[in-house]
Design an enzyme around this catalytic site. Structure first.
Site, PDB file in Angstrom:
ATOM      1  N   ASP A  69      29.573  73.718 106.175  1.00  0.00           N
ATOM      2  CA  ASP A  69      28.283  74.214 105.686  1.00  0.00           C
ATOM      3  C   ASP A  69      27.153  73.527 106.452  1.00  0.00           C
ATOM      4  O   ASP A  69      27.316  72.438 107.010  1.00  0.00           O
ATOM      5  CB  ASP A  69      28.147  73.972 104.188  1.00  0.00           C
ATOM      6  CG  ASP A  69      28.198  72.490 103.811  1.00  0.00           C
ATOM      7  OD1 ASP A  69      29.155  71.805 104.238  1.00  0.00           O
ATOM      8  OD2 ASP A  69      27.292  72.020 103.113  1.00  0.00           O
ATOM      9  N   GLU A 129      29.017  69.908 101.662  1.00  0.00           N
ATOM     10  CA  GLU A 129      28.639  68.525 101.956  1.00  0.00           C
ATOM     11  C   GLU A 129      27.128  68.346 101.995  1.00  0.00           C
ATOM     12  O   GLU A 129      26.593  67.333 101.528  1.00  0.00           O
ATOM     13  CB  GLU A 129      29.255  68.085 103.289  1.00  0.00           C
ATOM     14  CG  GLU A 129      29.121  66.590 103.581  1.00  0.00           C
ATOM     15  CD  GLU A 129      27.829  66.180 104.256  1.00  0.00           C
ATOM     16  OE1 GLU A 129      27.529  64.974 104.297  1.00  0.00           O
ATOM     17  OE2 GLU A 129      27.088  67.074 104.747  1.00  0.00           O
TER      18      GLU A 129
END
Length: 381
Positions: A69, A129
């Site tokens: 991400d 994250e």
């Protein structure tokens, strides 16, 4: 590696868009399946997609930790397109940290082809994250439990330095409830959330300790609804970074000890410790091993630094597993318009990673990378 990186970067995967994260995971899964010869487990937790490759059937020995991400919203490619110019790679998420994923797959594929036994190696690629790993934190800790080491493929620090320490991160929201009243007719009947928050901002900021590297930063502040009303409610965001668990706990206790200043005001604290520190003791043996590997390969001696930003490596270090971070690409500009990767440095980064993987797997009892590795799954935070 550049072709693989292009495929990942041009599939945008902002953390807040679960559909985009899922699409990015599909792209990562294709690359990993081609590289490793096996499909990943697809783990969807609270709607967020994560990928796990467990190589072989033996006990877990080594975790390569990644996330796919990014902080960049959909459409960023229109303003920061994928490009490679004069050896500089650009594109959203190229440095933080899609190049690290490419390095992990490239290295493991080459080691497999050379006959290296990768039994017990896990590759974990998470999808949240950048927003604090709300769905993957327990997964990360569970996967690291029992491993000899964790190698974190986050981007390097300046100049290609490895991240031997990271501050722990705590995130809070302080909610204030007062009492509304007309600001012109009878303000004395109100209890102002704005004034209460002003007191609390100063109290929160006073918890910082620069001498110990502890920052306590009041961030997002909201209060009130109209200009002619004594505000009845407001919130304050607080970001805390600390080098040691003791400092993190001290600030947490201070946050929980906050009391209202205005009569009639009420406080509610939400949030808490998000990631423990990655203290230098957690990475010392692996960093020394990186130095030995570099010398054997004729690479420059690695430099280790402690940084303020947290990563998923904080979780693994926090449960006592030796963890070394910043093994991804050399470059700069993470989370900024100047994000870039230095293409010429990728082969050297791959060689260092391959050497570390080989050395950790060859260390039969784990003595070369640390002691005290837990053999039971930890409780969640």
């Amino acid at each position: 590696m550049l072709a693989d990186l292009a495929a990942l970067v041009t599939c945008e995967s902002p953390s807040a868009d679960l559909a985009a994260v899922a699409a990015g995971a599909e792209q990562v899964a294709r690359l990993g399946t081609r590289s490793l010869g096996t499909e990943p487990e697809v783990l969807v937790l609270a709607g967020c997609t994560h990928l796990r490759w467990r190589l072989g059937t033996g006990p877990r020995r080594l975790l390569l930790l990644c996330h796919q991400d990014t902080v960049w919203p959909l459409g960023t490619l229109a303003t920061i397109p994928w490009s490679v110019t004069d050896g500089v790679v650009r594109g959203p998420g190229c440095f933080d940290m899609k190049a690290g994923i490419v390095l992990a797959f490239t290295v493991l594929s080459r080691l497999q082809a050379a006959g290296t036994d990768l039994d017990g190696v896990t590759v974990l690629v998470t999808g949240d994250e950048e927003i604090g790993s709300p769905t993957s934190a327990d997964l990360i800790r569970a996967e690291a439990t029992g491993c000899r080491a964790v190698l974190v493929l986050e981007a390097s620090a300046d100049g290609g330095a490895l991240k031997t320490g990271r501050k722990g991160a705590s995130l809070y929201e302080l909610a204030v409830t007062g009492r509304a009243a007309h600001a012109g007719l009878e303000p004395e009947k109100g209890v102002s959330s704005t004034i209460e928050l002003a007191h609390q901002v100063l109290a929160v900021a006073a918890l910082a300790d620069p001498a110990h590297g502890t920052t306590v930063t009041p961030t997002v502040l909201t209060s009130g609804t109209t200009t002619n009303t004594v505000p009845a409610a407001g919130t304050l965001g607080v970001d805390v970074r600390a080098l040691t668990a003791a400092e993190q706990q001290r600030v947490d206790a201070g946050m929980r000890a906050l009391t209202p200043v205005l009569p009639g005001a009420r406080l509610e604290l939400r949030g808490g410790i998000n990631r423990p520190p990655l203290e230098e003791a957690s990475s010392a043996a692996l960093f020394a091993l990186a130095g030995t590997v570099s010398a054997g390969l004729g690479l420059p001696a690695p430099v280790g630094v402690t940084v303020g930003g947290a990563s998923d490596g904080n979780f693994t270090a926090g449960i006592g597993v030796p963890s070394l971070d910043g093994l991804g690409a050399d470059g700069g500009g993470a989370n900024a318009a100047g994000e870039h990767v230095l293409a010429a440095e990728l082969p050297g980064r791959a060689a260092l990673l391959a050497g570390l993987v080989t050395a950790v797997l060859a260390d039969g009892d784990g003595a070369g990378v640390g002691v005290g590795v837990p053999d039971e799954e930890p409780d969640g935070e």
